[in-house]
Motif scaffolding. Structure first.
Motif, short mmCIF file in Angstrom:
data_model
loop_
_atom_site.label_atom_id
_atom_site.label_comp_id
_atom_site.label_asym_id
_atom_site.label_seq_id
_atom_site.Cartn_x
_atom_site.Cartn_y
_atom_site.Cartn_z
N PRO A 1 53.17 3.22 5.78
CA PRO A 1 53.33 3.71 4.42
C PRO A 1 52.38 4.79 3.72
O PRO A 1 50.99 4.04 3.84
CB PRO A 1 54.32 2.99 3.51
N LEU A 2 52.21 6.15 3.29
CA LEU A 2 51.65 6.51 2.72
C LEU A 2 50.79 6.34 1.87
O LEU A 2 49.83 6.20 1.83
CB LEU A 2 51.99 8.37 2.11
N SER A 3 51.53 6.04 1.15
CA SER A 3 51.43 5.08 -1.02
C SER A 3 50.23 3.97 0.07
O SER A 3 49.31 3.63 -1.03
CB SER A 3 52.72 4.46 -0.97
N PHE A 4 50.39 3.41 1.05
CA PHE A 4 49.89 2.01 1.34
C PHE A 4 48.17 2.73 1.49
O PHE A 4 47.20 2.39 1.20
CB PHE A 4 49.66 0.91 2.44
N MET A 5 48.71 4.41 1.80
CA MET A 5 47.03 4.36 2.32
C MET A 5 46.03 5.00 1.32
O MET A 5 45.19 5.02 1.04
CB MET A 5 47.01 4.89 3.28
#
Length: 181
Positions: free
Chosen positions: A25-29
């Motif tokens: 997920p973008l949030s994780f990156m």
């Protein structure tokens, strides 16, 4: 056609297709940019202090309840940015709860391979949600801000569809569905 049917039907229920690497997920990156230590492989340091299974279970429950009560819940529509996960904000969404629990368990010596973030869909609402999967021995547990109790994975499967989970082999990799090892 018959050969194709035999090949498809002979695949095990949890085939390598389910363990296919996917984009995190973008949030994780973004989280890994802000908190790089939490995205590195960390070895099990619990063995050096000889903690019993009971002590580890109490620690899991304490961290789960502390985080659930320590962060005021915000819906994704109200939260600052649903993609901006933070460790122990005063108010936050499911991502904040999950990464805070993971952070505290990592600091307590749990290995990163036992602490997997999981993106799920809630079956009753269709809403995307983030939970923390914790492997303890052969069991897999789900820590969720929507529940005050820790539940076993088989119970959680009634409530969630797992979309992608963090890999237990490398904390920066994610796999489709649910990691099985």
């Amino acid at each position: 056609m018959l050969v194709l049917a035999c090949c498809v039907c002979s695949q095990p229920a949890y085939s390598s297709l389910e363990l296919q690497e996917v984009v995190p997920p973008l949030s994780f990156m973004l989280f890994c940019t802000q908190y790089p230590d939490d995205c590195q492989e960390q070895r099990d340091r619990r063995k050096t202090v000889f903690r019993s299974r009971g002590q580890r279970w109490r620690e899991l429950n304490l961290i789960n309840s502390t985080v659930n009560s320590g962060i005021a819940p915000e819906s994704l529509s109200v939260s600052r940015n649903d993609y901006d996960w933070q460790i122990f904000p005063s108010a936050g969404n499911c991502g904040d709860y999950a990464v805070t629990k993971r952070h505290l368990l990592l600091r307590s010596g749990w290995p990163s391979s036992s602490l997997l973030l999981g993106e799920v869909t809630i079956r009753t609402t269709g809403e995307h949600h983030l939970v923390l999967l914790v492997r303890e021995g052969r069991a897999l547990f789900v820590l969720d801000n929507l529940s005050g109790i820790i539940i076993q994975l088989n119970e959680a499967l009634d409530n969630y569809v797992f979309l992608r989970t963090e890999s237990d082999l490398n904390p920066r990799l994610w796999t489709r569905g649910l990691t099985r090892s």
